[in-house]
Design a protein around this motif. Structure first.
Motif, PDB file in Angstrom:
ATOM      1  N   PRO A   1       0.704  -1.184  -0.112  1.00 53.33           N
ATOM      2  CA  PRO A   1       0.089  -0.038  -0.172  1.00 53.33           C
ATOM      3  C   PRO A   1       0.815   1.288   0.146  1.00 53.33           C
ATOM      4  O   PRO A   1       0.405   2.252  -0.513  1.00 53.33           O
ATOM      5  CB  PRO A   1      -1.012  -0.024   1.239  1.00 53.33           C
ATOM      6  CG  PRO A   1      -0.278  -1.303   2.070  1.00 53.33           C
ATOM      7  CD  PRO A   1       0.730  -2.152   1.119  1.00 53.33           C
ATOM      8  N   ILE A   2       1.832   1.351   0.776  1.00 51.38           N
ATOM      9  CA  ILE A   2       2.732   2.493   0.695  1.00 51.38           C
ATOM     10  C   ILE A   2       3.460   2.852  -0.532  1.00 51.38           C
ATOM     11  O   ILE A   2       3.505   3.908  -1.235  1.00 51.38           O
ATOM     12  CB  ILE A   2       3.907   2.412   1.788  1.00 51.38           C
ATOM     13  CG1 ILE A   2       3.139   2.433   3.004  1.00 51.38           C
ATOM     14  CG2 ILE A   2       4.874   3.516   1.921  1.00 51.38           C
ATOM     15  CD1 ILE A   2       4.281   1.929   4.371  1.00 51.38           C
ATOM     16  N   THR A   3       3.979   1.603  -1.391  1.00 54.99           N
ATOM     17  CA  THR A   3       4.585   1.670  -2.586  1.00 54.99           C
ATOM     18  C   THR A   3       3.522   2.306  -3.585  1.00 54.99           C
ATOM     19  O   THR A   3       3.627   3.145  -4.372  1.00 54.99           O
ATOM     20  CB  THR A   3       5.215   0.406  -3.027  1.00 54.99           C
ATOM     21  OG1 THR A   3       6.077   0.151  -2.067  1.00 54.99           O
ATOM     22  CG2 THR A   3       5.789   0.613  -4.418  1.00 54.99           C
ATOM     23  N   ALA A   4       2.355   1.825  -3.401  1.00 56.11           N
ATOM     24  CA  ALA A   4       1.209   2.154  -4.415  1.00 56.11           C
ATOM     25  C   ALA A   4       0.926   3.363  -4.325  1.00 56.11           C
ATOM     26  O   ALA A   4       0.586   4.157  -5.273  1.00 56.11           O
ATOM     27  CB  ALA A   4      -0.057   1.124  -4.246  1.00 56.11           C
ATOM     28  N   GLN A   5       0.760   4.049  -3.160  1.00 57.18           N
ATOM     29  CA  GLN A   5       0.490   5.388  -2.847  1.00 57.18           C
ATOM     30  C   GLN A   5       1.506   6.299  -3.392  1.00 57.18           C
ATOM     31  O   GLN A   5       1.223   7.464  -4.157  1.00 57.18           O
ATOM     32  CB  GLN A   5       0.058   5.674  -1.308  1.00 57.18           C
ATOM     33  CG  GLN A   5      -0.377   6.961  -0.913  1.00 57.18           C
ATOM     34  CD  GLN A   5      -0.695   7.085   0.363  1.00 57.18           C
ATOM     35  OE1 GLN A   5      -0.168   6.494   1.141  1.00 57.18           O
ATOM     36  NE2 GLN A   5      -1.183   8.235   0.884  1.00 57.18           N
ATOM     37  N   LEU A   6       2.670   5.819  -3.313  1.00 55.31           N
ATOM     38  CA  LEU A   6       3.862   6.801  -3.717  1.00 55.31           C
ATOM     39  C   LEU A   6       3.915   6.911  -5.184  1.00 55.31           C
ATOM     40  O   LEU A   6       4.195   7.980  -5.736  1.00 55.31           O
ATOM     41  CB  LEU A   6       4.886   6.036  -3.114  1.00 55.31           C
ATOM     42  CG  LEU A   6       5.433   6.563  -1.648  1.00 55.31           C
ATOM     43  CD1 LEU A   6       6.465   5.632  -1.167  1.00 55.31           C
ATOM     44  CD2 LEU A   6       5.570   7.882  -1.264  1.00 55.31           C
ATOM     45  N   VAL A   7       3.735   5.749  -5.827  1.00 54.92           N
ATOM     46  CA  VAL A   7       3.927   5.915  -7.283  1.00 54.92           C
ATOM     47  C   VAL A   7       2.674   6.490  -7.872  1.00 54.92           C
ATOM     48  O   VAL A   7       2.864   7.071  -8.895  1.00 54.92           O
ATOM     49  CB  VAL A   7       4.146   4.264  -7.970  1.00 54.92           C
ATOM     50  CG1 VAL A   7       5.420   3.787  -7.465  1.00 54.92           C
ATOM     51  CG2 VAL A   7       2.966   3.373  -7.514  1.00 54.92           C
TER      52      VAL A   7
END
Length: 251
Positions: free
Chosen positions: A112-118
């Protein structure tokens, strides 16, 4: 994956015409580019890079959790038959968060963190954890369009760093954990992992900043690709793979 998923299909006329016109599209896109038309690009041209590198430890933690179930990460050739030439075996694996702007909900939920960042990257096309197993090789090839640029963020780098590399045009690059580089994949490039460890990166494709006629050609070309069998087939195969994995987890 069933044999039917790998069956070669004759691409529609629109796709074949698009391939024939690709050099013309690329020339116009390059002329309208707001960044240099070079093989490698300076990170400072893209303000979002610094934030992504700063968040690299969090991204790396999510990547490591996914890699704990390494067999659940699909080979790229299973997802996209069009990549079989440059993915000659199962050692190149891809865990998609976004593919040509299409979000993969099940995978984003696992990172979820990676998805939000990208999701905050301007012009995001694709974002995925790209895994190259020991001995893996991606043969020399050229990307499809000047309309996209590629970024690699190192997440899992073999200790024998010198024997794990990507060559873009005349430059040989090595990954560093938490560091990102950007390149134009229409330049000839190839990858080798001649080590006994896995190489893992966050692979990002995003729209080249353009203006004028180049911007228009970019929108037309990428719009056509998003509607093509190239993307639709891959999307269907990702969904199918995730359904199978979900069933296996219930067993």
């Amino acid at each position: 994956m069933s044999a039917g998923c790998k069956e070669k299909k004759k691409r529609p006329l629109l796709v074949r015409v698009g391939k024939a016109l690709r050099p013309w599209f690329n020339d116009l896109i390059a002329k309208g580019s707001l960044v240099p038309n070079t093989s490698l690009l300076d990170n400072r041209l893209f303000p979002w890079v610094a934030a992504l590198e700063k968040a690299a430890p969090l991204i790396q933690k999510e990547f490591q959790a996914i890699m704990a179930e390494r067999n659940a990460v699909p080979p790229l050739r299973e997802l996209s038959p069009d990549h079989e030439r440059i993915a000659p075996d199962n050692r190149w694996k891809s865990f998609f968060l976004y593919g040509y702007g299409i979000r993969v909900p099940e995978n984003c939920a696992k990172a979820p963190i990676t998805a939000q960042l990208v999701a905050g990257i301007p012009g995001l096309c694709s974002a995925l954890f790209s895994v190259l197993e020991p001995g893996g090789e991606i043969p020399p090839h050229n990307g499809v369009t000047k309309g996209m640029l590629n970024a690699h963020l190192g997440l899992g780098v073999p200790k024998d760093r010198d024997n794990c590399w990507i060559k873009v045009a005349d430059d040989t690059l090595h990954w560093d954990e938490g560091r990102l580089f950007i390149f134009d994949d229409t330049y000839r490039h190839t990858v080798q992992n001649n080590t006994d460890e896995v190489r893992g990166i966050l692979f990002i494709q995003f729209e080249r900043p353009t203006r004028g006629l180049g911007r228009l050609m970019q929108r037309i070309f990428l719009g056509g690709v998003k509607k093509s069998a190239f993307v639709k087939d891959a999307q269907g195969n990702i969904e199918r793979w995730n359904r199978i994995q979900a069933e296996l987890e219930k067993v």
